[in-house]
Motif scaffolding. Sequence first.
Motif, PDB file in Angstrom:
ATOM      1  N   ASN A   5     -36.054-103.935 -24.246  1.00 22.79           N
ATOM      2  CA  ASN A   5     -34.837-103.980 -23.453  1.00 22.79           C
ATOM      3  C   ASN A   5     -34.034-105.230 -23.770  1.00 22.79           C
ATOM      4  OD1 ASN A   5     -36.818-105.592 -22.275  1.00 22.79           O
ATOM      5  ND2 ASN A   5     -35.742-105.593 -20.323  1.00 22.79           N
ATOM      6  N   GLN A   6     -32.738-105.159 -23.555  1.00 17.15           N
ATOM      7  CA  GLN A   6     -31.859-106.260 -23.924  1.00 17.15           C
ATOM      8  C   GLN A   6     -31.709-107.265 -22.796  1.00 17.15           C
ATOM      9  OE1 GLN A   6     -28.203-104.436 -25.155  1.00 17.15           O
ATOM     10  NE2 GLN A   6     -29.150-103.239 -26.780  1.00 17.15           N
ATOM     11  N   THR A   9     -34.912-107.166 -16.916  1.00 17.08           N
ATOM     12  CA  THR A   9     -36.307-107.600 -16.853  1.00 17.08           C
ATOM     13  C   THR A   9     -37.026-106.997 -15.650  1.00 17.08           C
ATOM     14  OG1 THR A   9     -35.662-109.570 -15.596  1.00 17.08           O
ATOM     15  CG2 THR A   9     -35.817-109.779 -18.003  1.00 17.08           C
ATOM     16  N   HIS A  10     -36.253-106.408 -14.734  1.00 15.54           N
ATOM     17  CA  HIS A  10     -36.844-105.761 -13.569  1.00 15.54           C
ATOM     18  C   HIS A  10     -35.891-104.685 -13.066  1.00 15.54           C
ATOM     19  CE1 HIS A  10     -34.160-108.787 -11.779  1.00 15.54           C
ATOM     20  NE2 HIS A  10     -34.070-107.949 -10.755  1.00 15.54           N
ATOM     21  N   PHE A  11     -36.425-103.805 -12.227  1.00 14.09           N
ATOM     22  CA  PHE A  11     -35.621-102.755 -11.614  1.00 14.09           C
ATOM     23  C   PHE A  11     -35.735-102.869 -10.099  1.00 14.09           C
ATOM     24  CE2 PHE A  11     -36.695-100.958 -15.781  1.00 14.09           C
ATOM     25  CZ  PHE A  11     -35.442-100.586 -16.229  1.00 14.09           C
ATOM     26  N   VAL A  12     -34.719-102.356  -9.422  1.00 11.65           N
ATOM     27  CA  VAL A  12     -34.686-102.373  -7.955  1.00 11.65           C
ATOM     28  C   VAL A  12     -34.635-100.930  -7.458  1.00 11.65           C
ATOM     29  CG1 VAL A  12     -33.438-103.115  -5.900  1.00 11.65           C
ATOM     30  CG2 VAL A  12     -33.484-104.580  -7.935  1.00 11.65           C
ATOM     31  N   PRO A 166     -31.968 -98.604 -24.757  1.00 13.96           N
ATOM     32  CA  PRO A 166     -31.540 -99.947 -24.336  1.00 13.96           C
ATOM     33  C   PRO A 166     -31.153 -99.957 -22.852  1.00 13.96           C
ATOM     34  CG  PRO A 166     -29.781 -98.866 -25.550  1.00 13.96           C
ATOM     35  CD  PRO A 166     -30.966 -97.941 -25.607  1.00 13.96           C
ATOM     36  N   TYR A 167     -31.629-100.974 -22.124  1.00 11.73           N
ATOM     37  CA  TYR A 167     -31.299-101.137 -20.710  1.00 11.73           C
ATOM     38  C   TYR A 167     -30.649-102.509 -20.529  1.00 11.73           C
ATOM     39  CZ  TYR A 167     -34.374 -97.125 -20.074  1.00 11.73           C
ATOM     40  OH  TYR A 167     -34.945 -95.879 -20.156  1.00 11.73           O
ATOM     41  N   ALA A 187     -29.631 -96.135 -18.864  1.00 10.83           N
ATOM     42  CA  ALA A 187     -29.614 -96.558 -20.271  1.00 10.83           C
ATOM     43  C   ALA A 187     -28.190 -96.853 -20.731  1.00 10.83           C
ATOM     44  CB  ALA A 187     -30.246 -95.494 -21.152  1.00 10.83           C
ATOM     45  N   CYS A 188     -28.062 -97.889 -21.583  1.00  6.67           N
ATOM     46  CA  CYS A 188     -26.752 -98.291 -22.108  1.00  6.67           C
ATOM     47  C   CYS A 188     -26.482 -97.628 -23.447  1.00  6.67           C
ATOM     48  CB  CYS A 188     -26.702 -99.814 -22.267  1.00  6.67           C
ATOM     49  SG  CYS A 188     -27.112-100.708 -20.770  1.00  6.67           S
ATOM     50  N   ALA A 189     -26.811 -96.373 -23.581  1.00  8.55           N
ATOM     51  CA  ALA A 189     -26.601 -95.649 -24.835  1.00  8.55           C
ATOM     52  C   ALA A 189     -26.547 -94.161 -24.529  1.00  8.55           C
ATOM     53  CB  ALA A 189     -27.723 -95.955 -25.823  1.00  8.55           C
ATOM     54  N   ASP A 190     -26.162 -93.394 -25.530  1.00  9.80           N
ATOM     55  CA  ASP A 190     -26.132 -91.940 -25.390  1.00  9.80           C
ATOM     56  C   ASP A 190     -27.571 -91.424 -25.334  1.00  9.80           C
ATOM     57  OD1 ASP A 190     -25.534 -89.287 -25.342  1.00  9.80           O
ATOM     58  OD2 ASP A 190     -24.880 -89.168 -27.437  1.00  9.80           O
ATOM     59  N   THR A 191     -27.918 -90.759 -24.242  1.00  2.00           N
ATOM     60  CA  THR A 191     -29.292 -90.303 -24.032  1.00  2.00           C
ATOM     61  C   THR A 191     -29.470 -88.820 -24.334  1.00  2.00           C
ATOM     62  OG1 THR A 191     -28.832 -89.855 -21.687  1.00  2.00           O
ATOM     63  CG2 THR A 191     -29.661 -92.057 -22.246  1.00  2.00           C
TER      64      THR A 191
END
Length: 302
Positions: A5-6, A9-12, A166-167, A187-191
């Motif tokens: 990941n870019q 570092t964590h998710f909520v 990429p997140y 995701a910061c890309a085409d999925t």
Amino acid sequence: MEGFNQTVTHFVFLGLTNHRSLELVLSVIFSILYLLILAGNLLIIVTVVWNCCLHTPMYFFLANLSFIDICHSSVTMPKMIFDCFFHRKVISFGGCVTQLFFLHLCASAEIFLLTIMGYDRCVAICYPLQYVNLMNLKICGGLLGALWVGATLHSLIQTALTVHLPYCGPNVIDSFFCDIPPLMKLACADTYFAGVLIISSSGLMSLVCFVILVASYAIILISLGRQTAEGRQKAFSTCAAHLLVVTLFLGHCIFIYTRPASTFPTDKLAAVLYTMVTPFLNPVIYTLRNKEVKNSIKKLWN
């Protein structure tokens, strides 16, 4: 995990509800439900191990189903219950990936096991004289080993396809655990390509298992026409419990993983049924419809 990941570092987690009082009530309900899941499934495992009369392939697979249900519910429920006591529900990137992997490991293992149980019932009902040779201890152990190998490979593929996206933000998951549909939305890309591969992998697995189950029960239905009324009643009782469990589990899986993620009334409710209610109902369904298990539990209790 930093290489995958870019920025994130964590998710909520948003959790099940925004209402604090309701969230605390749900935490109590789910805590009781989790304890019942542990108690019910552990009781089946202990009963099968303790009673020599239940040392058959059918109950061997039933005990393994209870073990998988314990693992499946333990992947999400303890974290969810713990998070109910905090306003901010956080999970690290590595913790999210770990939860995702074990969630799909247990889910695919359960699908494979339910398929094997359908095949076992088919052999027992249609070929009773050859059953001992066709489903001996060595074959059952081999099927169980193949089950876990297949489940591990499937989970690795699903996890790898999701993790390598990429997140870079946002990092808020509209759920109470890490799963593929809500993660792919971040995701910061085409999925599209990854989504097609994920659905194809799950679809192929589900299709193969579905075909085997349909074929098994088609053969069972044909065979029942040649049996006595007592034999038909016993076979129907055993198969009805298995079919109910298959419908509950596969129905939720198909609903969640073959359509776009939406909001609480649909996806979150389905997720609750899939991760909590089904592991609770499985021991109830099998014990209430099985006289041998009920009698063995009474003897163990006495």
